[in-house]
Design a protein around this motif. Structure first.
Motif, PDB file in Angstrom:
ATOM      1  N   LEU A 136       0.629  -0.677  -0.267  1.00 59.29           N
ATOM      2  CA  LEU A 136       0.405   0.145   0.336  1.00 59.29           C
ATOM      3  C   LEU A 136       0.551   1.524   0.043  1.00 59.29           C
ATOM      4  N   ALA A 137       2.117   0.958   0.533  1.00 59.68           N
ATOM      5  CA  ALA A 137       3.258   2.298   0.580  1.00 59.68           C
ATOM      6  C   ALA A 137       3.485   2.045  -0.277  1.00 59.68           C
TER       7      ALA A 137
ATOM      8  N   SER B 219      -8.757   4.413   1.355  1.00 56.83           N
ATOM      9  CA  SER B 219      -9.030   3.669   2.332  1.00 56.83           C
ATOM     10  C   SER B 219     -10.782   3.952   2.802  1.00 56.83           C
ATOM     11  N   GLU B 220     -11.373   5.370   2.757  1.00 54.68           N
ATOM     12  CA  GLU B 220     -12.494   5.321   2.725  1.00 54.68           C
ATOM     13  C   GLU B 220     -13.491   5.518   1.426  1.00 54.68           C
TER      14      GLU B 220
ATOM     15  N   PRO C 148      -8.287   5.099  -8.963  1.00 53.17           N
ATOM     16  CA  PRO C 148      -6.970   4.279  -7.912  1.00 53.17           C
ATOM     17  C   PRO C 148      -7.462   3.636  -6.775  1.00 53.17           C
ATOM     18  N   GLU C 149      -8.348   4.311  -6.396  1.00 53.92           N
ATOM     19  CA  GLU C 149      -8.606   3.736  -4.706  1.00 53.92           C
ATOM     20  C   GLU C 149      -9.361   2.256  -5.205  1.00 53.92           C
ATOM     21  N   ALA C 150      -9.575   2.433  -6.663  1.00 50.87           N
ATOM     22  CA  ALA C 150     -10.144   0.558  -6.947  1.00 50.87           C
ATOM     23  C   ALA C 150      -8.827  -0.653  -6.885  1.00 50.87           C
TER      24      ALA C 150
ATOM     25  N   ALA D  50      -9.361  -2.387   6.105  1.00 54.52           N
ATOM     26  CA  ALA D  50      -8.449  -3.360   5.867  1.00 54.52           C
ATOM     27  C   ALA D  50      -9.133  -4.734   6.467  1.00 54.52           C
ATOM     28  N   ALA D  51      -9.124  -4.192   8.214  1.00 53.89           N
ATOM     29  CA  ALA D  51      -9.442  -5.492   8.673  1.00 53.89           C
ATOM     30  C   ALA D  51     -10.425  -5.991   8.485  1.00 53.89           C
TER      31      ALA D  51
END
Lengths: 550, 550
Positions: free
Chosen positions: B336-337, B364-365, B408-410, B452-453
């Motif tokens: 992710l980084a 993430s949101e 990008p979020e996908a 993520a969790a």
């Protein structure tokens, strides 16, 4: 000195080019945008939203923008109006409109103007997908003889799905339409008063064949009984190869445009195919690639050969007497634009701005410092599906080999390389079908990227002749005008004489070609694995995207 | 009220935690960076560049930073120094150094300080890959019985490759080293004057087995005759499970640190395994996942089972009397980084800044609004190779399903999902080997990402108990100190009493789990296809990256 005008009707605007008909030099050019542009949200003067996938145009815009562009071109250049002797037209396709017997667009009639089906459906109108799916199924089941000429599958963009969409969703519009006509042919009709259709659009987009004609009535009836006379009535009109004499420009248009002598108008052509002619394609073995947002490959051949997965082969489709083969990649420049818009970090944009270059140029220069395989990446170029040789819109893109050290320019380069590999697959398909390729010319924005052009040369192991291309389609249209006006014996001769010059030749480097060959073998294996059903994951993912499956 | 200190020696700094030994509450914490940090460019006071893949540390830094951290901790908290009764140590591993009989690091001797092989080689020193490759080949050919315990393959990060690297490249250093020792055990030796080695590092990183001991001399001789006495001489020293009594803290250290009463120092542990204890793992069936830049999965089991492709199983490796199973994913948060650093457009960074959130939080949101499969993407999480279950550093990442509409979020979400799928493969491997998993605790920065969790819970179809984790490794070390000081009957009892609380439980949603299951089946097919040799393209691409192949 005689001159000719080429009119290039694009998606957003029309471009007019004035070409010296002796040496092929550009005298001037002018462009005018369409006032209503692409109509994809609501009809003009309406707030009713159009459904998704719709894309319409306003035929009034075509005429107004054309008139304005030509008169501006003549006044700006000061060229003697009486020396303009020919005019050619190219147009996006399949862009069709329903019209009356006299050629009046239904959308211009008060009774119909609020019905979206009465408006010209632009090439990228994609709402006829259900109709295309059904046509493909029925034609395949019936073993229709024309289907293999189109790689076994027709597109929702073509005439028959769009006509069937009108019939099924607006039967009154269908009934009231005396004719359904390509925008290109409608323009020629307006300019000359003569209805002729061009064999390029008829062949590539309307299933017409120089020997066999259109598909038979029985097939149309099996789709819908009301469709049975589509070809015999609504597609009536002589079919001429591009660049034949349609008729003289009507006096009223001479006056509006500021012309004075006799001007012969040529039968029209599709814009991509005009580019091949403008790019100098004139004899069998000439391949022209127009590399823009997507890529279209047009090859001239002596013989008719089935080429699996190729979008179409049409006799007289480009040059009369030759077979025009068309293949394509549904995304090429678009993939790079996607990457720049969605995946390029702010630091790169800032550095490009600081250097005063575009982000594309900045990424390209960084990418040029990598060698083939040097970044360990491999991509499949299917970000908009695969048009040739798999003819499958549900395939999607892939990037493989990513590590924590992968840099943006490496992905950018891998995307360029993947489009070059996709082109190699197409070229191999042509050659494997027995169609020799003598030379490759290329035009369009992606061909203007020198890093990309060199990659293509190295991947293909062939020279890439990049043409001077800002107006290559309009030049092709002008060449048709020159042929129709009788300045040359044939379109082929006109194209050979007036085709644009080669701006730069990119020569393959054998060591780099060898390195790319190793990568291509890997590309080819992934191409078959994901593209030919061994692992249908891309289609499965498309299915899972649809909420109904959740 | 008795308290204990945990010392967590990380890659860049040491953290000291003071824990109330009755209720497990944090009294205070302090951290100090190492002055020389990670030595990967040149040795201190030298301009000679180190080769690539090198990573060293300065043992003097460990002592100085430790002393400073503990004394600061005590003075800041004002806690009565005589109530501190125990001290535990965890450390990165395999981080080893050559020392004299008295424990003096060779790098501290003027004769050796300019030789890089005399310095501690940090866990992420990767220059011993050729040695690891040879060891794996020789061990596999000889059918060494210890090899299956490590999934059939050992890492270049481990002790034997690093020791062989010293021998081959600096035989004089090797000869002059009386002992080779883990940083963890060296710290305990310094603090107590007693040389004991911990069974965690010995088992996971040095091929030691509670029943069989180390590999035999014949095997060592087959690698290099000079290596034959490695275990019997240079690895001499008793091996104790973590949290046993090593000895009392020497008076000189009490004084330097500001302690006054008797302080019992525990045998040490690897940092990741300390996290399992700090997270409350205490009985068979407890799985702890430390999800940071990479992910480490530690499972306690009653029995010794071969688990194909799992990094290691060690009796007494975490909790005495139980088998500690360790698996891992070489990149999770790091992926992710990577994405944020290399593939997030400037517009996203600006919008995150405007909202006052991190780019990770912003992505993430946005990602949380997508549903499983909703963006049509699937990824393989091998951006740093695959540690379990394929044990192949040459595999690489893949993103599939990209279209011109991919946002990008996908991609960010697909990367998260891919790491969750990778964890599911590991959990399935444990269970298929007959090892029950009763509950899953998770800590680390990636577990702190709620999106993520929840994805992990939904993918695994299990509750994820996210622990309160900022100092979970240091807490585990402190728990070892409490056990060694006799405050509890066992480490297991101490961990059950003093393990950190559950901050939040993420409950799987059955419909979402079902949707993820469909995606997981596709993931699993790609996992096998690219990971098990059907298509070795990822390894081929690595090979093509090396210039020699051009």
């Amino acid at each position: 000195m005689p001159a000719v005008i080429g009119l290039d009707f694009g998606t957003e605007s029309v471009r007019a080019l004035l070409l010296d008909a002796a040496r092929g030099e550009v005298i001037g050019a002018a462009a005018r945008a369409y006032a209503d542009g692409v109509i994809d949200r609501a009809l003009p003067d309406s707030d009713d939203p159009l459904p998704p996938e719709w894309a319409l145009q306003n035929p009034g815009d075509w005429l107004l923008s054309m008139t304005d562009a030509v008169s501006t071109l003549l006044s700006d250049t000061g060229y003697p109006p009486d020396e303009v002797v020919g005019l050619g037209v190219d147009f996006t396709s399949c862009t069709i409109l329903p019209v009356s017997e006299s050629g009046r667009p239904l959308c211009a009639a008060p009774a119909w103007k609020s019905n979206p089906h009465a408006w010209p459906k632009l090439w990228k109108h994609h709402a006829a997908q259900p109709q295309a799916d059904r046509i493909n199924r029925v034609a395949s089941d019936a073993g229709e003889s024309w289907l293999p000429r189109y790689g076994g599958r027709i597109s929702s963009e073509w005439l028959l799905p769009k006509a069937l969409e009108i019939l099924e969703n607006a039967p009154d519009v269908y009934e009231s339409a005396d004719l359904i006509i390509e925008g290109a042919d409608w323009i020629v009709w307006q300019l000359t008063g003569v209805l002729v259709r061009n064999s390029c659009a008829a062949g590539y987009k309307a299933l017409w064949h120089a020997g066999e004609g259109y598909p038979g009535e029985r097939f149309l009836s099996s789709l819908d009984p009301r469709l049975s006379d589509l070809y015999s009535t609504r597609l009536a009109g002589d079919i001429l190869p591009p660049g034949h004499r349609a008729g003289p420009l009507l006096p009223e248009w001479r006056q509006r445009m500021g012309l004075s002598g006799d001007v012969i108008v040529a039968s029209a052509i599709i814009d991509a195919h005009a580019a091949a002619i403008g790019g100098g394609s004139s004899v069998a073995g000439d391949l022209f690639m127009i590399m823009g947002t997507s890529t279209c490959h047009m090859l001239l051949g002596e013989t008719e050969q089935p080429v699996p997965g190729i979008a179409g082969v049409v006799r007289d489709g480009i040059i009369a007497g030759l077979f025009g083969y068309e293949a394509g990649q549904a995304a090429s420049g678009d993939s790079l634009a996607w990457f720049v818009d969605n995946c390029t970090p702010g630091s790169y944009s800032r550095e490009a701005a600081r250097l005063g270059v575009s982000v594309h140029q900045y990424l390209s220069e960084l990418a040029s410092e990598l060698r083939p395989g040097g970044a360990g990446l491999l991509a499949l170029d299917w970000l908009n599906g695969n048009r040739s040789t798999l003819v499958d819109a549900e395939l999607s893109g892939l990037i493989l080999g990513i590590t924590l050290g992968t840099r943006p320019e490496a992905i950018y380069r891998a995307l360029i390389e993947s489009t070059a590999f996709g082109t190699r697959v197409i070229i191999d398909a042509f050659e494997n079908a027995g169609l020799p390729i003598a030379n490759i010319r290329a035009g369009g924005s992606l061909a203007g990227n020198q890093v990309a052009a060199q990659i293509y040369a190295d991947v293909l192991g062939r020279e890439i002749l990049v043409v001077d291309s800002p107006e290559v389609s309009a030049r092709g249209a002008a060449i048709l005008g020159a042929a129709a006006a009788g300045l040359f014996n044939s379109v082929s001769a006109a194209a050979a004489a007036l085709g644009t010059r080669i701006a730069r030749t990119f020569v393959p480097r054998s060591q780099t070609h060898d390195a790319f060959h190793s990568l291509f073998l890997e590309y080819a294996e992934l191409y078959d694995y994901f593209g030919r059903g061994s692992n249908p994951v891309m289609k499965t993912l498309r299915r899972l995207m649809r909420p109904a499956d959740q």
